[in-house]
Design an enzyme around this catalytic site. Sequence first.
Site, PDB file in Angstrom:
ATOM      1  N   GLU A 135      58.099  37.617  24.251  1.00  0.00           N
ATOM      2  CA  GLU A 135      57.731  37.130  22.913  1.00  0.00           C
ATOM      3  C   GLU A 135      56.613  37.998  22.340  1.00  0.00           C
ATOM      4  OE1 GLU A 135      57.790  32.877  22.537  1.00  0.00           O
ATOM      5  OE2 GLU A 135      55.982  32.905  21.292  1.00  0.00           O
TER       6      GLU A 135
ATOM      7  N   ASP B  37      54.035  37.619  19.026  1.00  0.00           N
ATOM      8  CA  ASP B  37      53.651  36.581  18.068  1.00  0.00           C
ATOM      9  C   ASP B  37      52.678  37.033  16.999  1.00  0.00           C
ATOM     10  OD1 ASP B  37      55.076  34.550  19.417  1.00  0.00           O
ATOM     11  OD2 ASP B  37      53.376  34.124  20.732  1.00  0.00           O
TER      12      ASP B  37
ATOM     13  N   GLU C 269      50.651  34.328  14.755  1.00  0.00           N
ATOM     14  CA  GLU C 269      50.483  32.885  14.589  1.00  0.00           C
ATOM     15  C   GLU C 269      49.221  32.605  13.774  1.00  0.00           C
ATOM     16  OE1 GLU C 269      52.253  30.909  18.600  1.00  0.00           O
ATOM     17  OE2 GLU C 269      50.457  32.125  18.864  1.00  0.00           O
TER      18      GLU C 269
ATOM     19  N   GLN D 282      46.333  34.792  15.178  1.00  0.00           N
ATOM     20  CA  GLN D 282      46.439  35.146  16.589  1.00  0.00           C
ATOM     21  C   GLN D 282      47.657  36.032  16.812  1.00  0.00           C
ATOM     22  OE1 GLN D 282      45.638  32.515  20.148  1.00  0.00           O
ATOM     23  NE2 GLN D 282      47.867  32.353  20.119  1.00  0.00           N
TER      24      GLN D 282
ATOM     25  N   ASN E  14      49.885  37.913  19.893  1.00  0.00           N
ATOM     26  CA  ASN E  14      50.070  37.677  21.325  1.00  0.00           C
ATOM     27  C   ASN E  14      51.344  38.375  21.793  1.00  0.00           C
ATOM     28  OD1 ASN E  14      49.545  36.693  23.870  1.00  0.00           O
ATOM     29  ND2 ASN E  14      49.649  34.532  23.307  1.00  0.00           N
TER      30      ASN E  14
ATOM     31  N   ILE F  57      50.245  33.523  30.931  1.00  0.00           N
ATOM     32  CA  ILE F  57      49.368  34.698  30.916  1.00  0.00           C
ATOM     33  C   ILE F  57      49.455  35.283  29.508  1.00  0.00           C
ATOM     34  CG2 ILE F  57      48.831  36.919  31.955  1.00  0.00           C
ATOM     35  CD1 ILE F  57      50.519  35.994  34.399  1.00  0.00           C
TER      36      ILE F  57
ATOM     37  N   ARG G 234      48.195  37.389  26.083  1.00  0.00           N
ATOM     38  CA  ARG G 234      47.553  38.658  25.737  1.00  0.00           C
ATOM     39  C   ARG G 234      47.083  38.567  24.292  1.00  0.00           C
ATOM     40  NH1 ARG G 234      51.287  39.645  29.755  1.00  0.00           N
ATOM     41  NH2 ARG G 234      50.733  41.316  31.227  1.00  0.00           N
TER      42      ARG G 234
ATOM     43  N   SER H 140      47.483  20.181  20.815  1.00  0.00           N
ATOM     44  CA  SER H 140      46.864  20.244  22.137  1.00  0.00           C
ATOM     45  C   SER H 140      45.989  21.472  22.333  1.00  0.00           C
ATOM     46  CB  SER H 140      47.949  20.199  23.221  1.00  0.00           C
ATOM     47  OG  SER H 140      48.804  21.337  23.126  1.00  0.00           O
ATOM     48  N   TRP H 141      46.175  22.526  21.473  1.00  0.00           N
ATOM     49  CA  TRP H 141      45.402  23.749  21.720  1.00  0.00           C
ATOM     50  C   TRP H 141      45.051  24.551  20.473  1.00  0.00           C
ATOM     51  CZ3 TRP H 141      47.421  28.434  20.151  1.00  0.00           C
ATOM     52  CH2 TRP H 141      48.787  28.467  19.863  1.00  0.00           C
TER      53      TRP H 141
ATOM     54  N   ARG I  81      38.828  35.704  32.198  1.00  0.00           N
ATOM     55  CA  ARG I  81      40.226  35.973  32.514  1.00  0.00           C
ATOM     56  C   ARG I  81      40.366  36.737  33.820  1.00  0.00           C
ATOM     57  NH1 ARG I  81      43.679  35.759  27.964  1.00  0.00           N
ATOM     58  NH2 ARG I  81      45.275  36.304  29.504  1.00  0.00           N
TER      59      ARG I  81
END
Length: 293
Positions: free
Chosen positions: A113, A115, A117, A130, A132, A144, A146, A208-209, A283
């Site tokens: 994927e 992204d 976002e 964001q 990713n 994991i 990025r 949730s995040w 990380r």
Amino acid sequence: MSFPLLVSLLLLSIHLINAQPNPGYYPSYRFKSSQFYRAFNNLWGPQHQSVTGDQSSVTIWLDRNSGSGFKSRHPFTSGYFGASIKLQPGYTAGVITAFYLSNNQAHPGFHDEVDIEFLGTTPGKPYTLQTNVYIRGSGDGRIIGREMKFHLWFDPTAAFHNYAISWSPYEIIFFVDDIPIRRYPKKSANTFPLRPMWLYGSIWDASSWATDNGKYKADYRYQPFVARFTKFIVRGCSPALPRRCRGASSSPSGGGLSNHQYMAMHWAQSRYMVYNYCRDPKRDHSLTPECWS
């Protein structure tokens, strides 16, 4: 020199320093946009999706009943994928608006994927963009990520702005209004998506995040949460085409970034990047070898 003139010159200098630079190349203006149904189909939430009569634009929205998403009609092995997007102002905490490449339906539990976002926010605070990249299941199970995150140099709710992903066999470049904000090079087959992916857009509840690590949730007193997409550019190579197929170029040379583009990317990262996973001491960087290889 008079004091008012000195102040005016100082303010002008500050404006010029912070002004969006000229990247020297504008891929979003070089290609004809696609009609929605020539490029996409509804994926879910059809009752929360509205396409204009000329198919130039689509509006999707989230309420307490459903969100919505669309998916390209065909997969791609590389290419340039862009859209102009306008976000909703006000309270949007917990809400994700996304434009991304993925093969999660073809490879559930072991997918790739890429992204873009937009993480919803609370009044008075900026949206976070964001970026990713997930490779071969790094977004499944034990995640994991990025992530590189940015606060934009404009208000993304006031007007449409262009966002794009350029994916070649050698690198992934993320663009905002033709300014490259991130380059993710292929350093090994284990850290780079190589399998065909489809292009998606969606809006959904990620309470949730999404906002301050889940501190602020989607509040449906403010529904519907609306995202508008237009000027779709879908210029990619299909798995059915010969290997010599080359997707739309994201730079004057046909590959990589020019010096002007690198300077523009440095401007964006030095002023507006708010998180880089490679610089996060919390990380485990043995899981992200591209950070040190």
